[in-house]
Design a protein around this motif. Structure first.
Motif, PDB file in Angstrom:
ATOM      1  N   THR A   1    -107.878   6.533 -19.109  1.00  0.00           N
ATOM      2  CA  THR A   1    -108.748   5.571 -19.780  1.00  0.00           C
ATOM      3  C   THR A   1    -110.178   5.725 -19.275  1.00  0.00           C
ATOM      4  OG1 THR A   1    -108.320   3.842 -18.129  1.00  0.00           O
ATOM      5  CG2 THR A   1    -106.886   3.876 -20.087  1.00  0.00           C
TER       6      THR A   1
ATOM      7  N   THR B   1    -101.605   9.295 -19.424  1.00  0.00           N
ATOM      8  CA  THR B   1    -102.587   8.477 -20.136  1.00  0.00           C
ATOM      9  C   THR B   1    -103.779   8.237 -19.222  1.00  0.00           C
ATOM     10  OG1 THR B   1    -100.866   7.390 -21.449  1.00  0.00           O
ATOM     11  CG2 THR B   1    -103.009   6.308 -21.343  1.00  0.00           C
TER      12      THR B   1
ATOM     13  N   ALA C   1    -111.231   8.470 -28.789  1.00  0.00           N
ATOM     14  CA  ALA C   1    -110.041   8.765 -27.981  1.00  0.00           C
ATOM     15  C   ALA C   1    -109.723  10.242 -28.149  1.00  0.00           C
ATOM     16  CB  ALA C   1    -108.869   7.884 -28.412  1.00  0.00           C
TER      17      ALA C   1
ATOM     18  N   THR D   1    -106.299  10.092 -23.905  1.00  0.00           N
ATOM     19  CA  THR D   1    -107.451   9.419 -23.311  1.00  0.00           C
ATOM     20  C   THR D   1    -107.892   8.302 -24.255  1.00  0.00           C
ATOM     21  OG1 THR D   1    -108.164  11.460 -22.231  1.00  0.00           O
ATOM     22  CG2 THR D   1    -109.790   9.683 -22.410  1.00  0.00           C
ATOM     23  N   TYR D   2    -107.961   7.076 -23.716  1.00  0.00           N
ATOM     24  CA  TYR D   2    -108.265   5.897 -24.526  1.00  0.00           C
ATOM     25  C   TYR D   2    -109.396   5.083 -23.896  1.00  0.00           C
ATOM     26  CZ  TYR D   2    -103.671   6.525 -26.754  1.00  0.00           C
ATOM     27  OH  TYR D   2    -102.588   7.010 -27.442  1.00  0.00           O
TER      28      TYR D   2
ATOM     29  N   ARG E   1    -110.931   1.547 -22.588  1.00  0.00           N
ATOM     30  CA  ARG E   1    -110.350   0.335 -21.995  1.00  0.00           C
ATOM     31  C   ARG E   1    -111.432  -0.738 -21.904  1.00  0.00           C
ATOM     32  NH1 ARG E   1    -109.328  -2.539 -17.203  1.00  0.00           N
ATOM     33  NH2 ARG E   1    -110.923  -1.374 -16.060  1.00  0.00           N
TER      34      ARG E   1
END
Length: 199
Positions: free
Chosen positions: A34, A32, A64, A97-98, A100
């Motif tokens: 960010t 993961t 994302a 991929t997010y 944040r």
């Protein structure tokens, strides 16, 4: 957006005697990542995602992203003129991929952000589940593959590649259909963004 890389490695063995039992194993690796965003309003957060999100094509960015690589290691054996896949090992390496939230937000905005992020994460994890189903279906299809073949098992390896590519195409179509539903006008993603922007 999904980036998919395939690698197919084939080990050729010339085992004689009784046929080995085919084995299949698929492994899942998850990472993961960010990227930071800041903003005092929902609209400002959306603008920050538009600026900083993962690239989607040449000119646009996504909120994302789910990307993955797929590696297959296929071992063959040949007995009495018949080639078999002796071992099928697959690795699915998933990367999410997010965005944040990198600065404190007002309580109301934070609540909206949490709902928004939960929806985004659910969307990306659905892409991950579709990829995992692709791996399982592919492994089932090729684990018992056997055919009369030459000493190099050329046709057997070619058929394994054909099946791997066929399942990739089938499940990539499912990925695209899911995205089309989610991103259509009035769809789930639009509702998520509207709920983040509007108090």
């Amino acid at each position: 957006m999904r980036v998919v890389i395939f690698a197919i490695l084939v080990a050729i063995g010339a085992l004689c005697g009784s046929a080995a039992v085919a084995t299949a194993d698929t492994k899942l690796l998850i990472k993961t990542r960010t990227y930071n965003i800041t903003g005092a309003t929902g609209a400002a957060l959306v603008e920050a995602m538009d600026r900083n999100g993962p690239k989607h094509g040449f000119m646009t960015r996504a909120i994302a992203d789910t990307s993955y690589t797929v590696r297959w290691h296929l071992s063959t054996s040949r007995t009495d003129g018949v080639c078999r896949l002796r071992q099928v090992d697959g690795v699915l390496d998933l990367t999410y991929t997010y965005p944040r939230l990198a600065s404190p937000a007002a309580r109301a905005l934070e609540r909206r952000w949490k709902r928004f992020f939960a929806g985004v994460r659910a969307h990306e994890e659905t892409h991950g589940r579709i990829a995992r189903r692709m791996m399982a279906a592919t492994a089932r299809s090729i684990r018992n593959l056997e055919r009369a073949d030459n000493w190099f098992c050329t046709g057997t390896r070619r058929e394994a590649r054909r099946r791997i590519n066929s399942f990739y195409a089938e499940y990539e179509a499912k990925q695209n259909a899911f995205d089309a539903r989610e991103h259509r006008d009035g769809g789930h993603v639009e509702h998520l963004v509207d709920a983040l922007i509007k108090p």
